[in-house]
Design a protein around this motif. Structure first.
Motif, PDB file in Angstrom:
ATOM      1  N   ASP A 102      13.675  -0.723  -5.488  1.00 53.26           N
ATOM      2  CA  ASP A 102      14.024  -2.133  -5.714  1.00 53.26           C
ATOM      3  C   ASP A 102      13.439  -2.646  -7.031  1.00 53.26           C
ATOM      4  O   ASP A 102      14.063  -3.468  -7.716  1.00 53.26           O
ATOM      5  CB  ASP A 102      13.518  -2.997  -4.556  1.00 53.26           C
ATOM      6  CG  ASP A 102      14.355  -2.832  -3.298  1.00 53.26           C
ATOM      7  OD1 ASP A 102      15.480  -2.301  -3.401  1.00 53.26           O
ATOM      8  OD2 ASP A 102      13.875  -3.223  -2.205  1.00 53.26           O
ATOM      9  N   LEU A 103      12.254  -2.163  -7.392  1.00 47.32           N
ATOM     10  CA  LEU A 103      11.626  -2.570  -8.656  1.00 47.32           C
ATOM     11  C   LEU A 103      12.208  -1.835  -9.861  1.00 47.32           C
ATOM     12  O   LEU A 103      11.857  -2.141 -11.005  1.00 47.32           O
ATOM     13  CB  LEU A 103      10.115  -2.320  -8.588  1.00 47.32           C
ATOM     14  CG  LEU A 103       9.321  -3.217  -7.633  1.00 47.32           C
ATOM     15  CD1 LEU A 103       7.867  -2.746  -7.567  1.00 47.32           C
ATOM     16  CD2 LEU A 103       9.392  -4.677  -8.069  1.00 47.32           C
ATOM     17  N   ARG A 147      14.248   6.529  -9.079  1.00 50.11           N
ATOM     18  CA  ARG A 147      15.581   6.697  -8.513  1.00 50.11           C
ATOM     19  C   ARG A 147      15.545   7.823  -7.492  1.00 50.11           C
ATOM     20  O   ARG A 147      14.715   8.728  -7.562  1.00 50.11           O
ATOM     21  CB  ARG A 147      16.625   6.976  -9.595  1.00 50.11           C
ATOM     22  CG  ARG A 147      16.373   8.189 -10.444  1.00 50.11           C
ATOM     23  CD  ARG A 147      17.297   8.179 -11.662  1.00 50.11           C
ATOM     24  NE  ARG A 147      16.983   9.241 -12.593  1.00 50.11           N
ATOM     25  CZ  ARG A 147      17.704  10.347 -12.726  1.00 50.11           C
ATOM     26  NH1 ARG A 147      18.782  10.513 -11.980  1.00 50.11           N
ATOM     27  NH2 ARG A 147      17.358  11.273 -13.596  1.00 50.11           N
ATOM     28  N   ARG A 148      16.459   7.735  -6.549  1.00 48.96           N
ATOM     29  CA  ARG A 148      16.523   8.700  -5.458  1.00 48.96           C
ATOM     30  C   ARG A 148      17.742   9.589  -5.672  1.00 48.96           C
ATOM     31  O   ARG A 148      18.849   9.108  -5.857  1.00 48.96           O
ATOM     32  CB  ARG A 148      16.613   7.965  -4.123  1.00 48.96           C
ATOM     33  CG  ARG A 148      16.546   8.862  -2.909  1.00 48.96           C
ATOM     34  CD  ARG A 148      16.920   8.113  -1.652  1.00 48.96           C
ATOM     35  NE  ARG A 148      15.931   7.120  -1.231  1.00 48.96           N
ATOM     36  CZ  ARG A 148      16.114   5.812  -1.294  1.00 48.96           C
ATOM     37  NH1 ARG A 148      17.231   5.328  -1.813  1.00 48.96           N
ATOM     38  NH2 ARG A 148      15.185   4.980  -0.863  1.00 48.96           N
ATOM     39  N   LEU A 149      17.527  10.919  -5.658  1.00 49.58           N
ATOM     40  CA  LEU A 149      18.608  11.884  -5.762  1.00 49.58           C
ATOM     41  C   LEU A 149      18.707  12.670  -4.469  1.00 49.58           C
ATOM     42  O   LEU A 149      17.777  12.678  -3.656  1.00 49.58           O
ATOM     43  CB  LEU A 149      18.356  12.854  -6.926  1.00 49.58           C
ATOM     44  CG  LEU A 149      18.205  12.244  -8.324  1.00 49.58           C
ATOM     45  CD1 LEU A 149      17.906  13.352  -9.331  1.00 49.58           C
ATOM     46  CD2 LEU A 149      19.461  11.486  -8.726  1.00 49.58           C
ATOM     47  N   ASP A 199       9.000   6.590   2.857  1.00 48.54           N
ATOM     48  CA  ASP A 199      10.298   5.917   2.734  1.00 48.54           C
ATOM     49  C   ASP A 199      10.128   4.420   2.497  1.00 48.54           C
ATOM     50  O   ASP A 199      10.887   3.817   1.727  1.00 48.54           O
ATOM     51  CB  ASP A 199      11.144   6.160   3.989  1.00 48.54           C
ATOM     52  CG  ASP A 199      11.648   7.599   4.072  1.00 48.54           C
ATOM     53  OD1 ASP A 199      11.611   8.299   3.034  1.00 48.54           O
ATOM     54  OD2 ASP A 199      12.066   8.023   5.168  1.00 48.54           O
ATOM     55  N   ARG A 200       9.135   3.814   3.124  1.00 49.94           N
ATOM     56  CA  ARG A 200       8.889   2.383   2.882  1.00 49.94           C
ATOM     57  C   ARG A 200       8.441   2.168   1.432  1.00 49.94           C
ATOM     58  O   ARG A 200       8.904   1.241   0.752  1.00 49.94           O
ATOM     59  CB  ARG A 200       7.822   1.851   3.847  1.00 49.94           C
ATOM     60  CG  ARG A 200       8.275   1.740   5.295  1.00 49.94           C
ATOM     61  CD  ARG A 200       7.284   0.913   6.123  1.00 49.94           C
ATOM     62  NE  ARG A 200       5.963   1.513   6.186  1.00 49.94           N
ATOM     63  CZ  ARG A 200       5.568   2.377   7.127  1.00 49.94           C
ATOM     64  NH1 ARG A 200       6.406   2.733   8.088  1.00 49.94           N
ATOM     65  NH2 ARG A 200       4.334   2.867   7.120  1.00 49.94           N
ATOM     66  N   GLY A 201       7.540   3.023   0.969  1.00 46.83           N
ATOM     67  CA  GLY A 201       7.079   2.898  -0.415  1.00 46.83           C
ATOM     68  C   GLY A 201       8.175   3.146  -1.416  1.00 46.83           C
ATOM     69  O   GLY A 201       8.307   2.426  -2.417  1.00 46.83           O
ATOM     70  N   VAL A 202       9.004   4.159  -1.161  1.00 43.34           N
ATOM     71  CA  VAL A 202      10.121   4.475  -2.060  1.00 43.34           C
ATOM     72  C   VAL A 202      11.084   3.298  -2.148  1.00 43.34           C
ATOM     73  O   VAL A 202      11.568   2.948  -3.233  1.00 43.34           O
ATOM     74  CB  VAL A 202      10.855   5.745  -1.576  1.00 43.34           C
ATOM     75  CG1 VAL A 202      12.217   5.866  -2.246  1.00 43.34           C
ATOM     76  CG2 VAL A 202      10.009   6.980  -1.863  1.00 43.34           C
ATOM     77  N   ALA A 203      11.377   2.671  -1.012  1.00 43.67           N
ATOM     78  CA  ALA A 203      12.306   1.539  -1.010  1.00 43.67           C
ATOM     79  C   ALA A 203      11.814   0.427  -1.934  1.00 43.67           C
ATOM     80  O   ALA A 203      12.605  -0.179  -2.680  1.00 43.67           O
ATOM     81  CB  ALA A 203      12.486   1.017   0.417  1.00 43.67           C
ATOM     82  N   GLU A 230       0.818  -1.207   0.000  1.00 44.50           N
ATOM     83  CA  GLU A 230       0.000   0.000   0.000  1.00 44.50           C
ATOM     84  C   GLU A 230       0.855   1.263   0.000  1.00 44.50           C
ATOM     85  O   GLU A 230       0.534   2.247  -0.677  1.00 44.50           O
ATOM     86  CB  GLU A 230      -0.936   0.001   1.213  1.00 44.50           C
ATOM     87  CG  GLU A 230      -1.930   1.144   1.231  1.00 44.50           C
ATOM     88  CD  GLU A 230      -2.903   1.129   0.063  1.00 44.50           C
ATOM     89  OE1 GLU A 230      -3.360   2.221  -0.337  1.00 44.50           O
ATOM     90  OE2 GLU A 230      -3.199   0.030  -0.443  1.00 44.50           O
ATOM     91  N   ASP A 231       1.959   1.250   0.730  1.00 39.10           N
ATOM     92  CA  ASP A 231       2.836   2.420   0.758  1.00 39.10           C
ATOM     93  C   ASP A 231       3.404   2.695  -0.631  1.00 39.10           C
ATOM     94  O   ASP A 231       3.450   3.851  -1.087  1.00 39.10           O
ATOM     95  CB  ASP A 231       3.988   2.201   1.746  1.00 39.10           C
ATOM     96  CG  ASP A 231       3.512   2.124   3.189  1.00 39.10           C
ATOM     97  OD1 ASP A 231       2.501   2.789   3.516  1.00 39.10           O
ATOM     98  OD2 ASP A 231       4.153   1.405   3.982  1.00 39.10           O
ATOM     99  N   ALA A 232       3.828   1.641  -1.313  1.00 36.18           N
ATOM    100  CA  ALA A 232       4.392   1.803  -2.659  1.00 36.18           C
ATOM    101  C   ALA A 232       3.351   2.280  -3.653  1.00 36.18           C
ATOM    102  O   ALA A 232       3.619   3.141  -4.501  1.00 36.18           O
ATOM    103  CB  ALA A 232       5.002   0.478  -3.127  1.00 36.18           C
ATOM    104  N   LEU A 233       2.135   1.752  -3.543  1.00 38.84           N
ATOM    105  CA  LEU A 233       1.071   2.169  -4.450  1.00 38.84           C
ATOM    106  C   LEU A 233       0.735   3.648  -4.271  1.00 38.84           C
ATOM    107  O   LEU A 233       0.497   4.370  -5.247  1.00 38.84           O
ATOM    108  CB  LEU A 233      -0.180   1.315  -4.226  1.00 38.84           C
ATOM    109  CG  LEU A 233      -0.099  -0.124  -4.754  1.00 38.84           C
ATOM    110  CD1 LEU A 233      -1.264  -0.950  -4.226  1.00 38.84           C
ATOM    111  CD2 LEU A 233      -0.093  -0.139  -6.292  1.00 38.84           C
ATOM    112  N   ARG A 234       0.754   4.115  -3.029  1.00 42.55           N
ATOM    113  CA  ARG A 234       0.422   5.522  -2.782  1.00 42.55           C
ATOM    114  C   ARG A 234       1.541   6.443  -3.282  1.00 42.55           C
ATOM    115  O   ARG A 234       1.265   7.504  -3.856  1.00 42.55           O
ATOM    116  CB  ARG A 234       0.166   5.740  -1.294  1.00 42.55           C
ATOM    117  CG  ARG A 234      -1.084   5.017  -0.782  1.00 42.55           C
ATOM    118  CD  ARG A 234      -1.280   5.239   0.701  1.00 42.55           C
ATOM    119  NE  ARG A 234      -1.672   6.629   0.989  1.00 42.55           N
ATOM    120  CZ  ARG A 234      -1.690   7.156   2.206  1.00 42.55           C
ATOM    121  NH1 ARG A 234      -1.333   6.393   3.255  1.00 42.55           N
ATOM    122  NH2 ARG A 234      -2.064   8.393   2.390  1.00 42.55           N
TER     123      ARG A 234
END
Length: 353
Positions: free
Chosen positions: A323-324, A328-330, A315-319, A283-287
């Motif tokens: 991974d998928l 990307r994180r800058l 942060d959980r969703g971003v992780a 759910e975190d990633a979807l949001r």
């Protein structure tokens, strides 16, 4: 020579393409998604014609509080284009017609930063200008003298607003753009403002609900023909060739906008399905994914403002999305993370019509 029947057919095809573009905006769940990104794509392309080197990623990173390596001066100049267009849209929504006052307000925002900021932003020129040389004697084109500009703009304003009679929207946009560039009413920024007026006119005339039609890419790809045809009208009154060219641009740009919208929706659907399949419907990633669909370069604060996620959930969703390989994180200028939806930006950066 273009026959009248051929030109009418060309104009009909362009109008059909505009209709498909407007219909697509009705079918999209949220046109603001496309509008946000597409306005910025147009700002980059239009500003590149004038010599800036900023990319779409540069602009969005600048708007997200910057990141090391972004050419700030160019990005700031492009952001002024976005500000001018958004102001024009807002004023239309509030009931202001396209008029000299609105042009001046948009020009003032357009020239707030960058190379033209010292050239009377928002003010009609009081001196002679020219195009294509260092002196008026050698210029390829010399616009009307300064004392005639106000009357020329007044005549143009009445034409735009269907006085004394209504004119078909597509032809009116074509003739208005050419006449604005011929008047060249400002010391600088005339090309950019002239291109900005095209989508605003289609919205003002009710042809488009949203200003999703931009011709900068078409003008850039056909730059030689564009300038030659402008001059042909000025010198020989060859309006038919210009209308043919402009209608072709409208058809190409409308089709490209529709294709881009379809590609963006397909990407969003496919990536959402992949998150559900490969990340157990996290759910975190979807949001986070949904927020980045609306703003493909964003900080935590932008995501929170969109869907009220807290920092830990983001942060959980971003992780998961990192991974998928979806984002990307800058690191921003103040050390704050910036998240980039890379495949979305790749779609927006595509310049093939």
């Amino acid at each position: 020579m273009i026959l009248d029947i051929d030109l009418e057919s060309r104009l009909d095809e362009a109008n059909l393409a505009l209709g498909r573009l407007d219909g697509m905006s009705v079918l999209m769940p949220d046109t603001s998604v496309l509008l946000y990104s597409y306005i910025r794509k147009e700002a980059v392309l239009s500003s590149r014609i004038e010599g800036t080197q900023s990319s779409l990623a540069d602009l969005m990173l600048y708007e997200a509080d910057g990141a090391p390596g972004v050419p700030v001066d160019d990005a700031r100049e492009v952001s002024c284009y976005v500000s001018a267009l958004e102001h024009g849209i807002d004023q239309l929504r509030r009931g202001m017609p396209i008029c000299t006052r609105l042009m001046n307000e948009m020009h003032q925002r357009l020239m707030t930063h960058g190379r033209g900021m010292g050239k009377a932003p928002g003010e009609i020129r009081r001196t002679q200008n020219w195009i294509g040389a260092r002196s008026a004697q050698e210029a390829t084109f010399v616009p009307p003298p300064a004392h005639r500009v106000a009357q020329c703009l007044s005549d143009l304003e009445r034409f735009i607003n269907d006085q004394p009679e209504r004119y078909p929207a597509l032809r009116k946009a074509a003739l208005t753009h050419l006449q604005f560039e011929t008047i060249h009413p400002y010391l600088d920024g005339n090309g950019r403002l002239g291109r900005l007026l095209i989508p605003l006119m289609f919205v003002a005339d009710g042809v488009l609900r949203e200003p999703l039609l931009f011709l900068s890419l078409y003008f850039k790809a056909n730059r030689g023909d564009y300038y030659e045809l402008l001059q042909q009208v000025r010198e020989h009154g060859d309006w038919e060739e210009w209308l043919w060219f402009f209608a072709g641009g409208v058809q190409v740009a409308s089709t490209e906008a529709v294709n881009l919208a379809v590609s963006i929706m397909q990407l969003y659907t496919a990536d959402g399905a992949r998150i559900r399949r490969e990340a157990s419907r996290n759910e975190d990633a979807l949001r986070v994914h949904h927020a980045l669909f609306n703003r493909p370069v964003a900080r935590r604060a932008d995501i929170t403002a969109f869907n009220e996620q807290d920092a830990a959930s983001i942060d959980r969703g971003v992780a998961v999305l990192v991974d998928l390989g979806m984002i990307r994180r800058l690191c921003g200028t103040a050390g704050e993370p910036i998240f980039v939806y890379t495949a979305y930006l790749d779609l927006l950066n595509r310049e093939d019509p």
